[in-house]
Design a protein around this motif. Structure first.
Motif, mmCIF file in Angstrom:
data_model
loop_
_atom_site.group_PDB
_atom_site.id
_atom_site.type_symbol
_atom_site.label_atom_id
_atom_site.label_comp_id
_atom_site.label_asym_id
_atom_site.label_seq_id
_atom_site.Cartn_x
_atom_site.Cartn_y
_atom_site.Cartn_z
ATOM 1 N N SER A 1 -29.768 -48.036 -8.334
ATOM 2 C CA SER A 1 -28.349 -48.331 -8.515
ATOM 3 C C SER A 1 -27.597 -47.033 -8.749
ATOM 4 N N PRO A 2 -26.447 -46.877 -8.118
ATOM 5 C CA PRO A 2 -25.669 -45.658 -8.358
ATOM 6 C C PRO A 2 -25.124 -45.647 -9.784
ATOM 7 N N VAL A 3 -25.058 -44.474 -10.354
ATOM 8 C CA VAL A 3 -24.498 -44.310 -11.687
ATOM 9 C C VAL A 3 -22.980 -44.370 -11.554
ATOM 10 N N PRO A 4 -22.312 -45.220 -12.320
ATOM 11 C CA PRO A 4 -20.854 -45.294 -12.207
ATOM 12 C C PRO A 4 -20.201 -43.975 -12.623
ATOM 13 N N GLU A 5 -19.175 -43.599 -11.881
ATOM 14 C CA GLU A 5 -18.462 -42.356 -12.188
ATOM 15 C C GLU A 5 -17.599 -42.546 -13.426
ATOM 16 N N THR A 6 -17.566 -41.520 -14.248
ATOM 17 C CA THR A 6 -16.670 -41.521 -15.396
ATOM 18 C C THR A 6 -15.360 -40.899 -14.946
ATOM 19 N N LEU A 7 -14.285 -41.651 -15.047
ATOM 20 C CA LEU A 7 -12.977 -41.143 -14.662
ATOM 21 C C LEU A 7 -12.243 -40.597 -15.878
ATOM 22 N N VAL A 8 -11.571 -39.495 -15.681
ATOM 23 C CA VAL A 8 -10.725 -38.931 -16.726
ATOM 24 C C VAL A 8 -9.289 -38.929 -16.225
ATOM 25 N N THR A 9 -8.360 -39.084 -17.143
ATOM 26 C CA THR A 9 -6.941 -39.102 -16.805
ATOM 27 C C THR A 9 -6.276 -37.882 -17.410
ATOM 28 N N HIS A 10 -5.512 -37.182 -16.582
ATOM 29 C CA HIS A 10 -4.762 -36.015 -17.046
ATOM 30 C C HIS A 10 -3.278 -36.263 -16.805
ATOM 31 N N THR A 11 -2.449 -35.868 -17.772
ATOM 32 C CA THR A 11 -1.002 -35.928 -17.608
ATOM 33 C C THR A 11 -0.546 -34.584 -17.057
ATOM 34 N N VAL A 12 0.125 -34.627 -15.912
ATOM 35 C CA VAL A 12 0.587 -33.417 -15.230
ATOM 36 C C VAL A 12 2.114 -33.394 -15.258
ATOM 37 N N ARG A 13 2.657 -32.240 -15.605
ATOM 38 C CA ARG A 13 4.114 -32.078 -15.595
ATOM 39 C C ARG A 13 4.436 -30.843 -14.760
ATOM 40 N N TYR A 14 5.232 -31.052 -13.713
ATOM 41 C CA TYR A 14 5.733 -29.957 -12.883
ATOM 42 C C TYR A 14 7.170 -29.700 -13.318
ATOM 43 N N GLU A 15 7.531 -28.436 -13.522
ATOM 44 C CA GLU A 15 8.875 -28.087 -13.983
ATOM 45 C C GLU A 15 9.484 -26.974 -13.152
ATOM 46 N N LEU A 16 10.804 -27.050 -12.962
ATOM 47 C CA LEU A 16 11.590 -25.974 -12.360
ATOM 48 C C LEU A 16 12.780 -25.720 -13.266
ATOM 49 N N SER A 17 13.113 -24.456 -13.457
ATOM 50 C CA SER A 17 14.298 -24.112 -14.227
ATOM 51 C C SER A 17 14.994 -22.942 -13.541
ATOM 52 N N GLY A 18 16.279 -22.817 -13.801
ATOM 53 C CA GLY A 18 17.063 -21.749 -13.183
ATOM 54 C C GLY A 18 18.204 -22.345 -12.386
ATOM 55 N N GLY A 19 18.248 -22.075 -11.094
ATOM 56 C CA GLY A 19 19.332 -22.531 -10.233
ATOM 57 C C GLY A 19 19.055 -23.867 -9.585
ATOM 58 N N THR A 20 19.449 -23.975 -8.338
ATOM 59 C CA THR A 20 19.208 -25.182 -7.555
ATOM 60 C C THR A 20 18.037 -24.903 -6.615
ATOM 61 N N ALA A 21 17.154 -25.888 -6.468
ATOM 62 C CA ALA A 21 15.939 -25.702 -5.677
ATOM 63 C C ALA A 21 15.964 -26.557 -4.419
ATOM 64 N N LEU A 22 15.446 -25.989 -3.334
ATOM 65 C CA LEU A 22 15.284 -26.698 -2.067
ATOM 66 C C LEU A 22 13.807 -26.948 -1.813
ATOM 67 N N ASN A 23 13.518 -28.015 -1.099
ATOM 68 C CA ASN A 23 12.157 -28.306 -0.633
ATOM 69 C C ASN A 23 11.113 -28.177 -1.740
ATOM 70 N N ILE A 24 11.300 -28.934 -2.796
ATOM 71 C CA ILE A 24 10.346 -28.965 -3.901
ATOM 72 C C ILE A 24 9.127 -29.744 -3.412
ATOM 73 N N THR A 25 7.984 -29.095 -3.397
ATOM 74 C CA THR A 25 6.754 -29.700 -2.877
ATOM 75 C C THR A 25 5.687 -29.622 -3.955
ATOM 76 N N TYR A 26 5.090 -30.790 -4.283
ATOM 77 C CA TYR A 26 4.065 -30.792 -5.323
ATOM 78 C C TYR A 26 2.939 -31.765 -4.995
ATOM 79 N N VAL A 27 1.775 -31.515 -5.626
ATOM 80 C CA VAL A 27 0.565 -32.291 -5.375
ATOM 81 C C VAL A 27 0.493 -33.437 -6.382
ATOM 82 N N THR A 28 0.207 -34.652 -5.870
ATOM 83 C CA THR A 28 0.085 -35.821 -6.734
ATOM 84 C C THR A 28 -1.346 -36.356 -6.685
#
Length: 150
Positions: free
Chosen positions: A50-77
């Motif tokens: 029988s395969p061993v069940p995978e242990t899943l972990v959850t991480h909270t990710v926060r992407y931030e931009l500061s300064g002026g106005t931003a174009l083409n904000i691209t991030y990994v989900t």
């Protein structure tokens, strides 16, 4: 008024993010057919294991931009998917939860282009710890923050 030359820069930045995500994804998830399938003529087999069940972990990710106005904000989900926001005034942020097998490599990345001559800063926080932080000060510059964690 001078119009920004964002087309080629945005395309190159977007392609760089896609290639990086694909590479990290391929390295983190080896080919599924690489497991042992047993041998013929009475040799060892994997029958009844029988395969061993995978242990899943959850991480909270926060992407931030500061300064002026931003174009083409691209991030990994989740699952190395890419999300894009065409334009946003800073400060801007996105917070999400990502689940992954314990000990697996996870890639986090955000990139954006400044709309003017100001300063644009990005940050990647995982579980409230800053993992990457960068600033761009050049007119219409592209800023990118990324980190791979295991």
């Amino acid at each position: 008024m001078r119009r920004p030359r964002s087309g080629p820069v945005v395309i190159i930045a977007g392609l760089a993010v896609i290639v990086a995500v694909g590479l990290v994804s391929a390295l983190a998830n080896p080919t599924p057919g690489a497991r042992s399938r047993g041998t013929l003529a009475g040799g060892p087999t994997t029958t009844g294991v029988s395969p061993v069940p995978e242990t899943l972990v959850t991480h909270t990710v926060r992407y931030e931009l500061s300064g002026g106005t931003a174009l083409n904000i691209t991030y990994v989900t989740e699952g190395a998917a890419i999300t894009q926001v065409s334009q946003a005034a800073a400060p801007w942020s996105a917070t999400l939860e990502r689940k992954a097998p314990a000990g697996s490599a996870q890639y986090y990345s955000i990139s954006a282009q400044d709309t003017g001559a100001g300063t644009l800063k990005c940050r990647v926080l995982v579980d409230d710890v800053v993992q990457s932080e960068r600033t761009v000060t050049s007119p219409h510059g592209v800023v990118r923050c990324s980190k791979t964690l295991t």
